[in-house]
Design a protein around this motif. Structure first.
Motif, mmCIF file in Angstrom:
data_model
loop_
_atom_site.group_PDB
_atom_site.id
_atom_site.type_symbol
_atom_site.label_atom_id
_atom_site.label_comp_id
_atom_site.label_asym_id
_atom_site.label_seq_id
_atom_site.Cartn_x
_atom_site.Cartn_y
_atom_site.Cartn_z
ATOM 1 N N ALA A 699 -4.156 -1.937 7.780
ATOM 2 C CA ALA A 699 -5.119 -2.561 6.869
ATOM 3 C C ALA A 699 -4.529 -2.748 5.480
ATOM 4 O O ALA A 699 -4.649 -3.829 4.875
ATOM 5 C CB ALA A 699 -6.373 -1.694 6.798
ATOM 6 N N GLU A 700 -3.847 -1.717 4.978
ATOM 7 C CA GLU A 700 -3.283 -1.797 3.629
ATOM 8 C C GLU A 700 -2.114 -2.779 3.574
ATOM 9 O O GLU A 700 -1.980 -3.541 2.609
ATOM 10 C CB GLU A 700 -2.827 -0.411 3.172
ATOM 11 N N GLN A 701 -1.256 -2.752 4.595
ATOM 12 C CA GLN A 701 -0.143 -3.697 4.634
ATOM 13 C C GLN A 701 -0.651 -5.135 4.659
ATOM 14 O O GLN A 701 -0.107 -6.014 3.980
ATOM 15 C CB GLN A 701 0.726 -3.432 5.865
ATOM 16 N N LEU A 702 -1.687 -5.380 5.447
ATOM 17 C CA LEU A 702 -2.209 -6.740 5.588
ATOM 18 C C LEU A 702 -2.807 -7.226 4.267
ATOM 19 O O LEU A 702 -2.541 -8.359 3.833
ATOM 20 C CB LEU A 702 -3.261 -6.779 6.696
ATOM 21 N N LEU A 703 -3.597 -6.372 3.612
ATOM 22 C CA LEU A 703 -4.203 -6.785 2.349
ATOM 23 C C LEU A 703 -3.141 -7.002 1.276
ATOM 24 O O LEU A 703 -3.193 -7.985 0.514
ATOM 25 C CB LEU A 703 -5.215 -5.731 1.887
ATOM 26 N N ASP A 704 -2.148 -6.124 1.224
ATOM 27 C CA ASP A 704 -1.071 -6.299 0.249
ATOM 28 C C ASP A 704 -0.213 -7.519 0.574
ATOM 29 O O ASP A 704 0.294 -8.197 -0.330
ATOM 30 C CB ASP A 704 -0.207 -5.041 0.184
ATOM 31 N N ALA A 705 -0.026 -7.811 1.863
ATOM 32 C CA ALA A 705 0.741 -8.996 2.261
ATOM 33 C C ALA A 705 0.005 -10.271 1.864
ATOM 34 O O ALA A 705 0.631 -11.264 1.461
ATOM 35 C CB ALA A 705 1.000 -8.973 3.762
ATOM 36 N N ILE A 706 -1.316 -10.267 1.984
ATOM 37 C CA ILE A 706 -2.104 -11.418 1.524
ATOM 38 C C ILE A 706 -1.920 -11.583 0.017
ATOM 39 O O ILE A 706 -1.797 -12.707 -0.497
ATOM 40 C CB ILE A 706 -3.591 -11.227 1.889
ATOM 41 N N GLY A 707 -1.872 -10.452 -0.694
ATOM 42 C CA GLY A 707 -1.642 -10.514 -2.136
ATOM 43 C C GLY A 707 -0.286 -11.107 -2.475
ATOM 44 O O GLY A 707 -0.161 -11.920 -3.397
ATOM 45 N N VAL A 708 0.756 -10.724 -1.738
ATOM 46 C CA VAL A 708 2.091 -11.280 -1.971
ATOM 47 C C VAL A 708 2.102 -12.772 -1.622
ATOM 48 O O VAL A 708 2.651 -13.599 -2.369
ATOM 49 C CB VAL A 708 3.154 -10.524 -1.144
ATOM 50 N N ALA A 709 1.497 -13.130 -0.499
ATOM 51 C CA ALA A 709 1.518 -14.526 -0.046
ATOM 52 C C ALA A 709 0.787 -15.442 -1.018
ATOM 53 O O ALA A 709 1.252 -16.551 -1.311
ATOM 54 C CB ALA A 709 0.903 -14.626 1.343
ATOM 55 N N THR A 710 -0.356 -14.984 -1.495
ATOM 56 C CA THR A 710 -1.187 -15.844 -2.354
ATOM 57 C C THR A 710 -0.882 -15.662 -3.837
ATOM 58 O O THR A 710 -1.334 -16.460 -4.661
ATOM 59 C CB THR A 710 -2.680 -15.538 -2.133
ATOM 60 N N GLY A 711 -0.143 -14.596 -4.168
ATOM 61 C CA GLY A 711 0.106 -14.308 -5.575
ATOM 62 C C GLY A 711 -1.123 -13.802 -6.290
ATOM 63 O O GLY A 711 -1.189 -13.811 -7.527
ATOM 64 N N SER A 712 -2.099 -13.339 -5.538
ATOM 65 C CA SER A 712 -3.365 -12.879 -6.108
ATOM 66 C C SER A 712 -3.605 -11.432 -5.698
ATOM 67 O O SER A 712 -3.781 -11.152 -4.507
ATOM 68 C CB SER A 712 -4.517 -13.763 -5.609
ATOM 69 N N ARG A 713 -3.574 -10.529 -6.633
ATOM 70 C CA ARG A 713 -3.788 -9.110 -6.320
ATOM 71 C C ARG A 713 -5.251 -8.865 -5.976
ATOM 72 O O ARG A 713 -6.150 -9.377 -6.656
ATOM 73 C CB ARG A 713 -3.406 -8.235 -7.518
ATOM 74 N N PRO A 714 -5.536 -8.067 -4.936
ATOM 75 C CA PRO A 714 -6.928 -7.717 -4.642
ATOM 76 C C PRO A 714 -7.506 -6.874 -5.777
ATOM 77 O O PRO A 714 -6.769 -6.174 -6.481
ATOM 78 C CB PRO A 714 -6.823 -6.915 -3.341
ATOM 79 N N ARG A 715 -8.801 -6.933 -5.940
ATOM 80 C CA ARG A 715 -9.461 -6.187 -7.013
ATOM 81 C C ARG A 715 -10.279 -5.055 -6.422
ATOM 82 O O ARG A 715 -11.058 -5.252 -5.499
ATOM 83 C CB ARG A 715 -10.351 -7.123 -7.838
ATOM 84 N N PHE A 716 -10.079 -3.879 -6.981
ATOM 85 C CA PHE A 716 -10.794 -2.688 -6.520
ATOM 86 C C PHE A 716 -11.560 -2.071 -7.681
ATOM 87 O O PHE A 716 -11.134 -2.166 -8.848
ATOM 88 C CB PHE A 716 -9.821 -1.644 -5.963
ATOM 89 N N GLN A 717 -12.647 -1.434 -7.363
ATOM 90 C CA GLN A 717 -13.397 -0.713 -8.380
ATOM 91 C C GLN A 717 -12.721 0.629 -8.657
ATOM 92 O O GLN A 717 -12.065 1.205 -7.795
ATOM 93 C CB GLN A 717 -14.833 -0.472 -7.900
ATOM 94 N N GLU A 718 -12.873 1.109 -9.879
ATOM 95 C CA GLU A 718 -12.483 2.468 -10.276
ATOM 96 C C GLU A 718 -10.983 2.674 -10.439
ATOM 97 O O GLU A 718 -10.543 3.795 -10.707
ATOM 98 C CB GLU A 718 -13.005 3.517 -9.271
ATOM 99 N N VAL A 719 -10.156 1.644 -10.229
ATOM 100 C CA VAL A 719 -8.712 1.809 -10.371
ATOM 101 C C VAL A 719 -8.170 0.676 -11.240
ATOM 102 O O VAL A 719 -8.823 -0.353 -11.403
ATOM 103 C CB VAL A 719 -8.002 1.805 -9.008
#
Length: 849
Positions: A699-719
Motif C-alpha cells: 500500500a505504501e509503495q503504491l501510494l508513494d509510486a503514484i506520488g513519484v509518477a504524478t509529481g504530487s505528494r499525497p497529503r496526510f493529516q497530523e504530519v
C-alpha cells in the motif's frame, strides 16, 4: 494474455484512444488488472503426465533390475509382538534406485520367522535365519535374528496410548477437545498419559473396564460400536488393535506411566525419495527409538500428512502415491515425536538438458544445484529497465525518478558492474533507512494504540537510528529484549508496552525472532510440532519479572524488573514454573532473566535465530521465503532449499549479523536478477527461485509510486506536508482510505500475514476512478502541469511519463500511439493526463516485477 511487464505495449495502448471517464474502459481496465494479477500470483500446477508416459505398473513391468537392496540390512526381533517390515529397493540399468516393495516376494529359509500377508515379519522360534527377497528374478538375502518369542506385558504408554491416538480418540474433534466429548475427555493427541490413565480408570467409577470379562469393557464396546458411539466404529473386533487393548485389560489394565519412557525420536525410511512418474508408489517405514535403547516398528500406528496432496498422497499405512510433478513434505508423527521426509515427483522431463548458467555468488550455486536436481532451467537475466525498478522498490520502497533511471541507462559500464554499484549506493540512502524502518515498525507493532502519541514517534526514531547505523541484528534484538526504564528515555522499552503480559512477550518473541508460532502450545502440547505446553510457561518465566508503571511525564511508562514478581504457574498443575529455554541451555539459577534470555536468543549458536532472520530478509527480495510462511517454521514446513538456507545463515552469522551485507548479497545474485519471463522447463516452478515473481506493490509503495509518477505528494493529516507514506508513524494517520484499502496493517500482531497484497475489483476501481489518482493527475504543481508549461515536444512528454511510471523508455509503437492520442485530444493537458492515467492503471505499474 501478456504478463504485467509487457501489458502496456499491448492492450493498454488501445485504452489511450478512449477518455478515462468511459465506463466500459473502466471495467476493462479493472478486469485486466485483476486477471493479470491472478495469472501472475496463482500457483501453476504441472499438467498430468501425457498418455504416452507409462503407468507405474507398466513401468515396473518393462524395467530391468540389476540389483536389490533391503532396508534395514538386517532384523533383530525381541519378542512375540515385535513385528517388522522392510523396504526393498531395486537398481535399474541406468543406476536409479526405485521402491519395489509391493512386488517383492519374501521367503524365509526356515520356520524361525513367519511373513504375514501384510508384509510384517514375526518371530516363531529363537534362532537365526535368512529371508530370500526376490523381485523380477533378482534376489538378495535379509539376515534375521530372533532373541525371544515370549509375549511381554502390554504397555499402557507404548501400546495402548498409540492405539488410542491412531484411532483418533484423542483428536481435537473427539475426546481430545478442550471440553472433551460426551462427558469424556482425553489429553489432546495423548500428550499427558498420566491424565489419560486416571480418567480412563477413575472416571464413572471405573466402569470402562471389566477385568473378568475384558470383551465386555466399555473401552472396547464403544470404539467397536457394540454400544452406541457417535464416533462410529474406529476399532474392528478381532483386529490387532482390539486384541492388544483386550489383553491389556485382561492383564489388569495396569499403568506404567511412571516407569516407562515415551519415544525419543523417529527414524523414517527412506529419509527422502524421488518418484519418476505419477502413479508410482513409495512405502515408508517408521521406527521409534526409545531412551532405553530399544526400538519398534510403529508404521501402523503413525500418522502421515502430505503438505501438498496435489503432488503426492499418502495412506494410513505409509504408502505414498505420486499424483503430479512437484515437491511435497510428508510429516510423520507418533506420540509427540515428528519427522519430515522430502518427496519429489519428477514427471515427464524428456528432452531436458542443463544449460551452463553464470553464477554470481554462492546463492546461485545452491539455487542451480536444486534446479539441476529438479530438471529445471533458470530464466534469463532481467533487462536493465526491469532491474532498476525492481532494486529501487526492494531497497528503498520507491521507484527511480526519471532522472535516476536515465542515469542508470546511460551508464556505459557493463551491466553486472553498474548493477552492483547501484546496489551499494542505494543501501546508503535516506530512503533505504525510511523503507526498512517502516518494515520493522510493522513487525514491532509501533502503534499509538499501544505506545501513545509521543511513544510511537520515539520508538520509530529508535528503529530509524538503528537502521541508519546498520546496527547488527543480534544487538538490535538484544536491545529490545533487555530494555528497561522510561520508554521516553529508552524507546526500546516500548517492546514491552506492546507485550505487556508474559504470554504476549512469549508469542511475539518466538514468532518475530525464531519464526515459531508458540501460541499453539499455550493450552496443550503443539499438535504438529515438538514444542510443549511446559516449554511455553518455562519461556514465559523469563518475562515474569517485567513490570510496567506510569512514568513522570504524561503518557510515559517505566519498564522495570520487579523484586516481588507474580510467579508463572502452570495452568494444569498449578506448580510454579522456573525459567528454561526450549532448546539449548542456560544457567540453572538466573538473576537477570531478560539478559539471560537475550544472550541465549541472539547467540550465534542458536540454530533458529539467524535462520529465521535471514529467511525473512530473503522473502522481502524474492517474494517468498525459503521457508514459507517466514514466521511459521516447523518440522512439517521444511525449507525448499535447505543447503541455500544453511549457506545464507552461515554468511549472516559470519558477517556479524550484518543486515546490509545479506541484503546486498541477495541483490547481487543472479537468482535475484532473473526475469519474470519463464521457459518451458520452469513455467510450473513456484518454490525453487528459477524465475522472478511479480509482486504487487504494498500500500505504501503504491501510494508513494503514484506520488513519484504524478509529481504530487499525497497529503496526510497530523504530519508535515512532504511526508511519504513509508514515513508515517502508524496506521492511525488519516488519508483518504487508500492505504487501508490496499492492505496497510494495523500493527496489532507480529504476523507478516497482517499485511495483504491481493488485488480485487475494489482496488482496481479505486485506481481508476478514486480520488487519490484523480487529484494527483490534476495537481497544478504536479508532473503534468510542469511538463505542459515547459512546452516540450510530445515525444519528450511521452518519454518522461513512461520513465516516471514504468522506469523504461516507450517502445516504437507506444511512442506513435501516445503522440497521436495527445495530438487528437480535446486539449494537450487532458491528453497527457489520460496517458499518465492509463500508465498508472496498468499492471506493469501495480507490480514490482
Amino acid at each position: 494474455m501478456s504478463p504485467p511487464s509487457t501489458m502496456v505495449g499491448g492492450i493498454y495502448a488501445e485504452f489511450l484512444m478512449k477518455p478515462r471517464s468511459n465506463f466500459v474502459t473502466v471495467l476493462l481496465v479493472a478486469f485486466s488488472i485483476c486477471f493479470a494479477f491472478h495469472l501472475t500470483a496463482r500457483s501453476e500446477m504441472a499438467q498430468p503426465a501425457s498418455t504416452m508416459v507409462p503407468t507405474a505398473e507398466e513401468w515396473i513391468a518393462s524395467v530391468a533390475l540389476t540389483e536389490l537392496k533391503v532396508h534395514p540390512e538386517a532384523l533383530t526381533l525381541e519378542h512375540a509382538r515385535d513385528g517388522r517390515r522392510v523396504l526393498v529397493s531395486g537398481r535399474t540399468k541406468d543406476g536409479t534406485w526405485v521402491d519395489v516393495t509391493p512386488w517383492a516376494v519374501l521367503k524365509p529359509a526356515n520356520t524361525t520367522v513367519k511373513v504375514h500377508e501384510d508384509g510384517y515379519i514375526f518371530p516363531e522360534s529363537v534362532g537365526t535365519t535368512n529371508i530370500v527377497v526376490t523381485v523380477k528374478g533378482v534376489s538378495t538375502e535379509l539376515p534375521v535374528t530372533v532373541n525371544s518369542v515370549e509375549a511381554q506385558p502390554v504397555s499402557f504408554v507404548r501400546d495402548v496410548m498409540p492405539l488410542l491416538s491412531h484411532a483418533g480418540c484423542n483428536n481435537g474433534t473427539c475426546h481430545g477437545a478442550a471440553k472433551g466429548k460426551n462427558g469424556f475427555k482425553l489429553s489432546l493427541r495423548g500428550y499427558d498419559p498420566d491424565f489419560d490413565y486416571e480418567l480412563l480408570i477413575e472416571d464413572i467409577s471405573g466402569r470402562r473396564f471389566n477385568r473378568a470379562f475384558p470383551e465386555q469393557s466399555l473401552m472396547l464396546l464403544k470404539p467397536t460400536s457394540e454400544v452406541p458411539h457417535k464416533g462410529g466404529q474406529v476399532i474392528v473386533p478381532g483386529s490387532r488393535d482390539y486384541e492388544l487393548i483386550r489383553q491389556w485389560i485382561a492383564e489388569g489394565a495396569n499403568s506404567d506411566v511412571e516407569t516407562t519412557q515415551r519415544v525419543e525420536r523417529l527414524e523414517v525410511m527412506p529419509d527422502s525419495a524421488e518418484l519418476a512418474i505419477p502413479g508410482m508408489r513409495q512405502q515408508l517405514i517408521v521406527i521409534a527409538h526409545y531412551p532405553d535403547g530399544t526400538t519398534r516398528d510403529v508404521t501402523r500406528e503413525a500418522k502421515f500428512t502430505s503438505s501438498v496432496n496435489e503432488v503426492a498422497k499418502i495412506t494410513d499405512d505409509g504408502v505414498i502415491t505420486a499424483e503430479r510433478r512437484g515437491e511435497t513434505a510428508i510429516l510423520t508423527r507418533y506420540e509427540g515425536a515428528y519427522s519430515t521426509n522430502g518427496i519429489i515427483v519428477m514427471g515427464d522431463r524428456r528432452g531436458y538438458k542443463w544449460v551452463q548458467t553464470p553464477e554470481y555468488n554462492y546463492i546461485d550455486t545452491h539455487v542451480h544445484n536444486k534446479l539441476k536436481r529438479m530438471k529445471v532451467l533458470p530464466s534469463d537475466l532481467c533487462t536493465d529497465e526491469e532491474f532498476v525498478r525492481r532494486i529501487y522498490f526492494d531497497l528503498t520502497g520507491l521507484p527511480p525518478t526519471p532522472e535516476q533511471a536515465r542515469s542508470f541507462f546511460t551508464d556505459t559500464t557493463d551491466s553486472k558492474t553498474k548493477r552492483e554499484k547501484l546496489i551499494d549506493e542505494l543501501v546508503e540512502t535516506p530512503e533505504f533507512v525510511d523503507h526498512w524502518t517502516h518494515k520493522w515498525a510493522d513487525l514491532l507493532q509501533s502503534n499509538r494504540k499501544f505506545l501513545g502519541e509521543r511513544g510511537v514517534w520515539l520508538f520509530r526514531q529508535w528503529i530509524h537510528q538503528a537502521i541508519a547505523q546498520n546496527r547488527p541484528y543480534d544487538e538490535f534484538v538484544r536491545d529490545l529484549i533487555t530494555a528497561s526504564g522510561s520508554t521516553y528515555q529508552n524507546p526500546a522499552a516500548n517492546y514491552f508496552r506492546v507485550s505487556r503480559e508474559y504470554t504476549a512477550a512469549v508469542e511475539n518473541t518466538t514468532q518475530l525472532f525464531l519464526g515459531v508460532r508458540f501460541s499453539c502450545n499455550k493450552c496443550h502440547d503443539h499438535p504438529f510440532e515438538k514444542w510443549t505446553q511446559n516449554q511455553y510457561y518455562e519461556l514465559g518465566a523469563f518475562f515474569a519479572d517485567v513490570q510496567i508503571k506510569p512514568g513522570q511525564l504524561p503518557g510515559d511508562e517505566v519498564v522495570y524488573a520487579s523484586y516481588t514478581p507474580q510467579p508463572v504457574q502452570h495452568p494444569r498443575t498449578l506448580a510454579v514454573v522456573n525459567p528454561s529455554v526450549p532448546f539449548g541451555e542456560v544457567a540453572a539459577h538466573v538473576d537477570n532473566k531478560q539478559q539471560t534470555l537475550a544472550t541465549w536468543l541472539t547467540s550465534k549458536d542458536n540454530p533458529m535465530f539467524a535462520r529465521a532472520g535471514v529467511n525473512r530478509i530473503w522473502s522481502y527480495f524474492m517474494g517468498r521465503g525459503i521457508i514459507e510462511p517466514v514466521d511459521d517454521i516447523r518440522t512439517s514446513n521444511p525449507p525448499s532449499n535447505p543447503e541455500l538456507l544453511d549457506a545464507l545463515t552461515k554468511d549472516f552469522v559470519d558477517s556479524g549479523f550484518d543486515m546490509k551485507h545479506i541484503m546486498k548479497t541477495i541483490a547481487r545474485s543472479r537468482a535475484y536478477q532473473q526475469s519474470i519471463k519463464t521457459n518451458k522447463w520452469n513455467r510450473s516452478d513456484t518454490i525453487n527461485f528459477s524465475h522472478a515473481v511479480a509482486r504487487r506493490l504494498t500500500a505504501e509503495q503504491l501510494l508513494d509510486a503514484i506520488g513519484v509518477a504524478t509529481g504530487s505528494r499525497p497529503r496526510f493529516q497530523e504530519v508535515p506536508k512532504n511526508f511519504r507514506a513509508a514515513q508515517l508513524p502508524d496506521s492511525k494517520v488519516k488519508d483518504d482510505g487508500f492505504l487501508k484499502l490496499f492492505g496497510r496493517p494495523e500493527r496489532e500482531t507480529s504476523c507478516e500475514c497482517e499485511r495483504t497484497t491481493e488485488v480485487s475489483l475494489a482496488h482496481a476501481m479505486n485506481l481508476i476512478n478514486g480520488p487519490t489518482v484523480a487529484e494527483a493527475l490534476i495537481d497544478p504543481e504536479g508532473r503534468v502541469a510542469k511538463l505542459i508549461k515547459t512546452n516540450q515536444d510530445d515525444r519528450v512528454l511521452v518519454e518522461e511519463l513512461y520513465l516516471a511510471t514504468l522506469s523504461r523508455l516507450p517502445e516504437k509503437n507506444e511512442y506513435a500511439v501516445a503522440v497521436e492520442y495527445i495530438a487528437n485530444a480535446e486539449s494537450r493537458e487532458e491528453g497527457v493526463q489520460d496517458l499518465l492515467w492509463a500508465l498508472i492503471n496498468s499492471p506493469a505499474f501495480l507490480f514490482n516485477r
